[in-house]
Structures are given as C-alpha cells and as structure tokens.
Design a protein around this motif. Structure first.
Motif, PDB file in Angstrom:
ATOM      1  N   ARG A 103       0.849  -1.197   0.000  1.00  0.00           N
ATOM      2  CA  ARG A 103       0.000   0.000   0.000  1.00  0.00           C
ATOM      3  C   ARG A 103       0.882   1.242   0.000  1.00  0.00           C
ATOM      4  O   ARG A 103       1.747   1.413   0.850  1.00  0.00           O
ATOM      5  CB  ARG A 103      -0.911   0.017   1.250  1.00  0.00           C
ATOM      6  CG  ARG A 103      -1.968  -1.076   1.277  1.00  0.00           C
ATOM      7  CD  ARG A 103      -3.091  -0.816   0.287  1.00  0.00           C
ATOM      8  NE  ARG A 103      -3.884   0.359   0.602  1.00  0.00           N
ATOM      9  CZ  ARG A 103      -5.075   0.327   1.184  1.00  0.00           C
ATOM     10  NH1 ARG A 103      -5.636  -0.815   1.506  1.00  0.00           N
ATOM     11  NH2 ARG A 103      -5.735   1.450   1.422  1.00  0.00           N
TER      12      ARG A 103
ATOM     13  N   ASP B  69      -0.607   4.420  -0.266  1.00  0.00           N
ATOM     14  CA  ASP B  69      -1.392   5.573   0.182  1.00  0.00           C
ATOM     15  C   ASP B  69      -1.058   5.890   1.634  1.00  0.00           C
ATOM     16  O   ASP B  69      -0.990   5.009   2.488  1.00  0.00           O
ATOM     17  CB  ASP B  69      -2.884   5.319   0.005  1.00  0.00           C
ATOM     18  CG  ASP B  69      -3.302   3.912   0.440  1.00  0.00           C
ATOM     19  OD1 ASP B  69      -2.485   2.986   0.313  1.00  0.00           O
ATOM     20  OD2 ASP B  69      -4.442   3.758   0.909  1.00  0.00           O
TER      21      ASP B  69
ATOM     22  N   PHE C 192      -3.072   4.701   4.904  1.00  0.00           N
ATOM     23  CA  PHE C 192      -2.936   3.319   5.379  1.00  0.00           C
ATOM     24  C   PHE C 192      -1.839   3.210   6.429  1.00  0.00           C
ATOM     25  O   PHE C 192      -1.875   2.313   7.284  1.00  0.00           O
ATOM     26  CB  PHE C 192      -2.636   2.404   4.190  1.00  0.00           C
ATOM     27  CG  PHE C 192      -2.648   0.941   4.531  1.00  0.00           C
ATOM     28  CD1 PHE C 192      -3.839   0.250   4.630  1.00  0.00           C
ATOM     29  CD2 PHE C 192      -1.461   0.251   4.749  1.00  0.00           C
ATOM     30  CE1 PHE C 192      -3.858  -1.103   4.937  1.00  0.00           C
ATOM     31  CE2 PHE C 192      -1.467  -1.100   5.049  1.00  0.00           C
ATOM     32  CZ  PHE C 192      -2.668  -1.782   5.147  1.00  0.00           C
TER      33      PHE C 192
ATOM     34  N   LYS D 224      -8.119   1.992   6.065  1.00  0.00           N
ATOM     35  CA  LYS D 224      -8.160   0.959   5.028  1.00  0.00           C
ATOM     36  C   LYS D 224      -8.878   1.430   3.762  1.00  0.00           C
ATOM     37  O   LYS D 224      -9.102   0.655   2.838  1.00  0.00           O
ATOM     38  CB  LYS D 224      -8.844  -0.291   5.589  1.00  0.00           C
ATOM     39  CG  LYS D 224      -8.099  -0.896   6.793  1.00  0.00           C
ATOM     40  CD  LYS D 224      -8.804  -2.123   7.317  1.00  0.00           C
ATOM     41  CE  LYS D 224      -8.101  -2.671   8.561  1.00  0.00           C
ATOM     42  NZ  LYS D 224      -6.703  -3.061   8.297  1.00  0.00           N
ATOM     43  N   THR D 225      -9.225   2.698   3.717  1.00  0.00           N
ATOM     44  CA  THR D 225      -9.924   3.264   2.564  1.00  0.00           C
ATOM     45  C   THR D 225      -9.039   3.240   1.316  1.00  0.00           C
ATOM     46  O   THR D 225      -7.837   3.461   1.387  1.00  0.00           O
ATOM     47  CB  THR D 225     -10.337   4.711   2.866  1.00  0.00           C
ATOM     48  OG1 THR D 225     -11.229   4.705   3.981  1.00  0.00           O
ATOM     49  CG2 THR D 225     -11.024   5.344   1.677  1.00  0.00           C
ATOM     50  N   TYR D 226      -9.650   2.985   0.164  1.00  0.00           N
ATOM     51  CA  TYR D 226      -8.939   3.065  -1.110  1.00  0.00           C
ATOM     52  C   TYR D 226      -9.830   3.758  -2.133  1.00  0.00           C
ATOM     53  O   TYR D 226     -11.021   3.937  -1.919  1.00  0.00           O
ATOM     54  CB  TYR D 226      -8.556   1.662  -1.601  1.00  0.00           C
ATOM     55  CG  TYR D 226      -9.739   0.762  -1.890  1.00  0.00           C
ATOM     56  CD1 TYR D 226     -10.354   0.748  -3.141  1.00  0.00           C
ATOM     57  CD2 TYR D 226     -10.255  -0.073  -0.900  1.00  0.00           C
ATOM     58  CE1 TYR D 226     -11.442  -0.062  -3.401  1.00  0.00           C
ATOM     59  CE2 TYR D 226     -11.345  -0.892  -1.146  1.00  0.00           C
ATOM     60  CZ  TYR D 226     -11.936  -0.886  -2.395  1.00  0.00           C
ATOM     61  OH  TYR D 226     -13.014  -1.685  -2.648  1.00  0.00           O
TER      62      TYR D 226
ATOM     63  N   ASP E 120     -13.897   7.400  -2.359  1.00  0.00           N
ATOM     64  CA  ASP E 120     -13.343   6.467  -1.381  1.00  0.00           C
ATOM     65  C   ASP E 120     -14.220   5.227  -1.266  1.00  0.00           C
ATOM     66  O   ASP E 120     -15.457   5.311  -1.300  1.00  0.00           O
ATOM     67  CB  ASP E 120     -13.228   7.135  -0.013  1.00  0.00           C
ATOM     68  CG  ASP E 120     -12.116   8.178   0.031  1.00  0.00           C
ATOM     69  OD1 ASP E 120     -11.205   8.081  -0.805  1.00  0.00           O
ATOM     70  OD2 ASP E 120     -12.174   9.080   0.892  1.00  0.00           O
TER      71      ASP E 120
ATOM     72  N   ILE F 288     -14.381   1.024   0.692  1.00  0.00           N
ATOM     73  CA  ILE F 288     -13.832   0.027   1.602  1.00  0.00           C
ATOM     74  C   ILE F 288     -14.665  -1.231   1.445  1.00  0.00           C
ATOM     75  O   ILE F 288     -15.886  -1.159   1.227  1.00  0.00           O
ATOM     76  CB  ILE F 288     -13.821   0.532   3.067  1.00  0.00           C
ATOM     77  CG1 ILE F 288     -12.973  -0.394   3.940  1.00  0.00           C
ATOM     78  CG2 ILE F 288     -15.215   0.693   3.619  1.00  0.00           C
ATOM     79  CD1 ILE F 288     -12.694   0.169   5.314  1.00  0.00           C
TER      80      ILE F 288
ATOM     81  N   ASP G 184     -11.629  -5.677   4.180  1.00  0.00           N
ATOM     82  CA  ASP G 184     -11.001  -4.604   4.964  1.00  0.00           C
ATOM     83  C   ASP G 184     -11.690  -4.441   6.314  1.00  0.00           C
ATOM     84  O   ASP G 184     -11.035  -4.369   7.358  1.00  0.00           O
ATOM     85  CB  ASP G 184     -11.049  -3.293   4.187  1.00  0.00           C
ATOM     86  CG  ASP G 184     -10.295  -3.372   2.875  1.00  0.00           C
ATOM     87  OD1 ASP G 184      -9.148  -3.816   2.897  1.00  0.00           O
ATOM     88  OD2 ASP G 184     -10.871  -2.999   1.838  1.00  0.00           O
TER      89      ASP G 184
END
Length: 553
Positions: free
Chosen positions: A285, A287, A290, A437-439, A444, A446, A450
């Motif tokens: 990850r 980002d 995270f 844990k957002t992507y 956004d 999840i 997650d």
C-alpha cells in the motif's frame, strides 16, 4: 390549458361529494406537478415578476403551493412578523483555525449541523475570528440551509449551541408569543413551504437563497390547540433525539472506563503533514492514510487496554450488497430506501421508495434488526444500527452490513452483538482503523475484507457488554422513532393544509394522528425488544407508555 382551468375551478368552488368538498389540491395533482418536466407560459409573466428565466421558478408544484397558502380556509401571516428579530445567515468570513483546541471553538458546516451526533475536529480561532459572537446560535432557534441543498431544517439544542456555525444557515428565532416554534418548524418542513422557499433560489452551480427572500412567506395560522399539538409532536421528536444522544454518551463512557482507554488519541504528527517509514512495512500500500501514525498509536493503545481484541470477521458476517438498478415509486407501491448519506442524519431527507415488483432479488438489499451498518463508499465509517422501525427497509450497496454470529467465537466467553460493535466503531479506536483501510482515487471505498480485519475491543465482563448494548439499542430506537414521529407529523400537516382532511375539534386531530402516524405497532414492537425506556425530560413525553396514553394508541 384545459387541465389548468379545471384545477382552478376545483379551487374556486369545489365539487360536492358525500356532503364534503373535495380536497383543494389532491395528492395526484401534487404528484403530477412534481414530475412535470416542461411547461409553457406567457412572456408577460416574466416581465411582471423578477425577470426570472429559470424554468423551475414557474414549476406547477410551486404554483400549487401558492394556491394553498392563498386559500381562505385559514388566515396567514408573513414569516417576518412571527420572529423575534430579523432573520439572518451570519457573515461570510475567512476561516482561521486554531492548532490548540483550548484556543478555539468547534466549527460545523451546514450538513454537519443536520447530523444526529454532530462532531468537529476543526476549531475556529477565538482571537483571530472577527465578530465571532455573530456566528453563535442559541437553543430554540430554527436553522435552515440556504446554500447547496436549500430548505433543510433543524432546531438548536444544548449540544448544537456549543458550536460555531457556517453562514450557509438562515437563523430563524421564533416568537413563541406569536406562534409555537414546533408548529413553525413543522410548517417549514412541508412540501408547501419548501416549494415557496426554493422558488426564489438562484445560482448556476450552487443554489442559494437569502434571508430577505423568505421574509414574506405566508405561514398558516390555525386554531391554537391544533398548532399546540403539532408543536408538541415536533418537540417530542427532538426530546427523543436528546435522550438518544445521552444514552450513547453513557454507552461510550462505560466502554472507555471498562476498557481503560482515554477518549482522545494522541496525534504523533501534531502540526506536521508528512512522515517517513521503512519500505519493508509498506505491505503493497502506497497511500499515506494506510500508514498514518495515528493508526499506529490507536493500535498501540488498544493492545495495552483491558480488553480482548477480536477481528470483525470472527464476530459476524460482513456483507456489501451488489449494485443494482434502482426503480423508484410512490410510497404506497414501494419500501423505504436508506442511502449512505441518510445514516448520520437526524432523519432521512428526501426518502425514496424502491419498487416491490420491479426490483429483482429485492431481498439482497433488505436489512433486519440487530445488524450494524457502516457507510463504505464516499464518506467512510458512518455508523448505524437497524431497529424494529427500520426492519424490512432496503439499504444501498454503499452501506455495509455486519451480521453478528449467534455463537461465541472460540477466544471469547460470550457472543458479541451488533449494538456493541456499533458502539466501538463509533469511537476513535474503531473509526481510525476503518478509514485507514480506505482506497479509491475519486470516490473512497472500503470492502468486506477490509472491515473484516478491523479489531474490535471486547470487554471481558459480559454484564458490562450487555449494559453497553442495551443503552445503544435504546438510543437508536429513540433516533428512529423521532424520525418517524417527525415525518408523519409533517405529513399530517400537509394533508390538513391541502384540504384532504378536516378537523372539527382537537379530538378529531388526535384520532387522525392515530390513523396517520400508525405508531401503535411500531411502539409495541420497540417496547417488547427494548425494555426500560421510560424517562421524562424537560416536561416532554419521552416514554412509550405516555405517548400511547396521550394519543389513545
């Protein structure tokens, strides 16, 4: 044009039917007007008015609303004559935030003001914000959004009065000697008032309305006893919300004390906006959220707590419903549809209904009591709990479901229920894990896996767990009951003003409340599941027994 003439004839004289006149504005007429997509008008209408060229200004629904307010069945008074002082929205100002909470006052946007539990991490500087007192509000004021989505309302309570509020809210200070504030709130919430308020909105990308544009809004003045009953219903709804927030505060306090955790988590970054870490800890990850040091501090404190840490996936089934085509219908043909944006609000605004017949595999989106709800798209981590009142509603795929296992996991002495999970996820210790844990690039997201990895801090003492869960279940029951009471009270006032129902006495109004609100079954079902809800606060009825007795349910 023929339809328009027929409608005006009904308005002027009415048609006899079983000894009564027909409704001045029928439900069908209102619905047809609301769905109208085009219209034609004389050019003289434009030049005789405010030279408005936006079609919405002349929409038929707004014309219907004006016809109702011009009716002679009841008197009206301009809104500006029913308030203590001239309505205002505050002033536009440069926001200078304080780095230290002690040197600032928490600030809320218009949307945050409408939330069930408004919170803010932004603090306006006390020393550098000019005329700060002009942005403060007091208990009992009515607030109306005047930018973006126009016309949404809330009443200032003790909690909300502690915040500085945006200038995007019109402040309305009712004069209780002239009109009950709860009745005024109920009227302003009707489609009738909303149509007139939004008629004068302006703006290309973002809609706006100014305080002076609603000053002359005609407010119906009804019999004092009838206005008093509507006033009581609205204040009852807000009293329920206050009780709900109080119970959630108690549940969170009990959790912190039992877990040995502080309410706030130290931010290792403080005023810094960047941090470094070893490449070996990236875990594929890249980002920054995270690897946020606040998350690392959150997990460190949890491991030191007097709790057992268990993954969410070991406590229950985590589900994200599939995407689907939404077919909306009128209320009588569908089921309520809860969207992610509704979850944190006092009540669902613009509630829509999914078609029962045209929605394939509808059960995929139905929610049941005892489920924890978490927003998983857009704004992540808003928490809800399904109650008997929302039992059987549909919920968007943007709301993730956590369905607790009936059997206890091997590492615990007892099973953990949905209310306890909702309580924990509402704390910073749960929220920080979820948002980390957002992507997603633009929106956004999840997923189930997650959320399944989020650690839940479970109290060792089952009696404490049960106490926390009971408080939380009661709180969300109060929240949903408040929304139901407010929604049906406003609907009843709409029916009364439209002329579709008539009252010869207050007793008949109470009977209509019983028939319209349909509260009996809801109250009974909540009362059987959530016992012990029997409190009185500030003189308002807040127990189910009292409301059943008062309205003969």
């Amino acid at each position: 044009m023929i339809y328009h003439i027929l409608a005006m004839n009904l308005w002027n004289g009415g048609i006899g039917k079983a000894g009564n006149k027909m409704a001045l504005v029928s439900r069908e007429e209102h619905q047809n007007a609301a769905t109208l997509r085009s219209l034609s008008l004389k050019s003289s209408w434009i030049f005789s008015g405010d030279l408005r060229l936006d079609a919405d200004y002349y929409a038929k629904e707004k014309d219907l609303a004006l016809r109702i307010l011009n009716d002679k069945r009841f008197s009206t008074r301009p809104l500006k004559t029913l308030v203590q002082r001239k309505m205002f929205s505050g002033y536009r100002f440069k926001r200078i935030y304080a780095g230290d909470k002690e040197k600032g006052i928490p600030y809320l946007s218009a949307t945050e003001t409408l939330m069930f539990r408004p919170k803010s991490e932004r603090y306006l500087s006390k020393s550098k914000t000019e005329n700060l007192d002009d942005l403060l509000v007091k208990e009992g004021w009515i607030l109306m959004t005047c930018s973006g989505v126009i016309g949404r309302l809330t009443i200032v309570d003790k909690n909300l009065s502690q915040f500085v509020l945006t200038h995007d809210l019109i402040r309305i200070i009712p004069n209780e000697e002239e009109i009950p504030s709860g009745y005024l709130y109920a009227f302003l919430s009707t489609w009738i008032a909303q149509s007139v308020v939004t008629r004068d909105q302006y703006g290309l990308a973002i809609n706006h309305v100014e305080p002076h544009q609603i000053e002359d809004l005609a407010v119906p003045i009804l019999d004092k006893k009838i206005m008093g009953l509507f006033d009581h219903q609205i204040k009852y709804a807000y009293s329920l919300r206050q009780q709900a927030n109080k119970k959630l505060d108690e549940a969170e306090a009990l959790f912190y004390d039992s877990a040995g955790l502080t309410r706030e988590i130290d931010n290792p970054l403080k005023n810094r906006k960047s941090f470094s870490l070893k490449s070996s800890s990236l875990d594929t990850r890249l980002d920054a959220s995270f690897h946020n040091p606040v998350l690392i501090e959150t997990l460190r404190m949890l491991r030191k707590s007097s709790t057992k840490l268990v993954k969410t996936k070991d406590l229950g089934k985590v589900i994200v419903a599939p995407r689907f085509k939404r077919i909306y219908v009128e209320k009588e043909y569908g089921i309520p549809f809860l969207q992610g944006s509704d979850l944190p609000m006092n009540r669902p605004f613009n509630l829509k209904y999914l078609s029962r017949k045209m929605t394939a595999s509808l059960n995929n989106w139905i929610i049941k009591p005892g489920w924890t709800l978490v927003t998983c798209s857009g704004t992540i981590g808003r928490i809800g709990l399904t109650t008997p009142i929302t039992d059987g509603w549909a919920a968007s795929q943007h709301i993730l479901r956590i369905i607790p296992h009936k059997d206890k996991p091997s590492e615990l002495e007892y099973p953990v229920d949905a209310a306890y999970i909702a309580t924990f996820l509402s704390t910073p210790y749960g929220y920080n894990q979820v948002v980390a844990k957002t992507y997603g690039g633009v929106v956004d997201e999840i997923g189930e896996k997650d959320i399944g990895q989020v650690l839940i801090a479970v109290i060792h003492d089952q009696s404490v767990h049960n106490a926390i869960s009971q408080l939380t279940r009661e709180a969300y029951a109060f929240k949903d009951l408040a929304a139901l009471v407010e929604h049906e009270t406003v609907s009843l006032l709409e029916n009364l003003l439209e002329g579709s129902i008539k009252f010869s006495s207050v007793d008949n109004l109470r009977k209509a409340l019983e028939e319209t609100i349909e509260l009996k079954a809801k109250v009974d079902s909540v009362n059987k599941i959530y016992e012990g809800i029997n409190e009185v606060d500030e003189g308002y009825v807040v127990s189910f027994d009292d409301i059943k007795s008062k309205y003969g349910l």
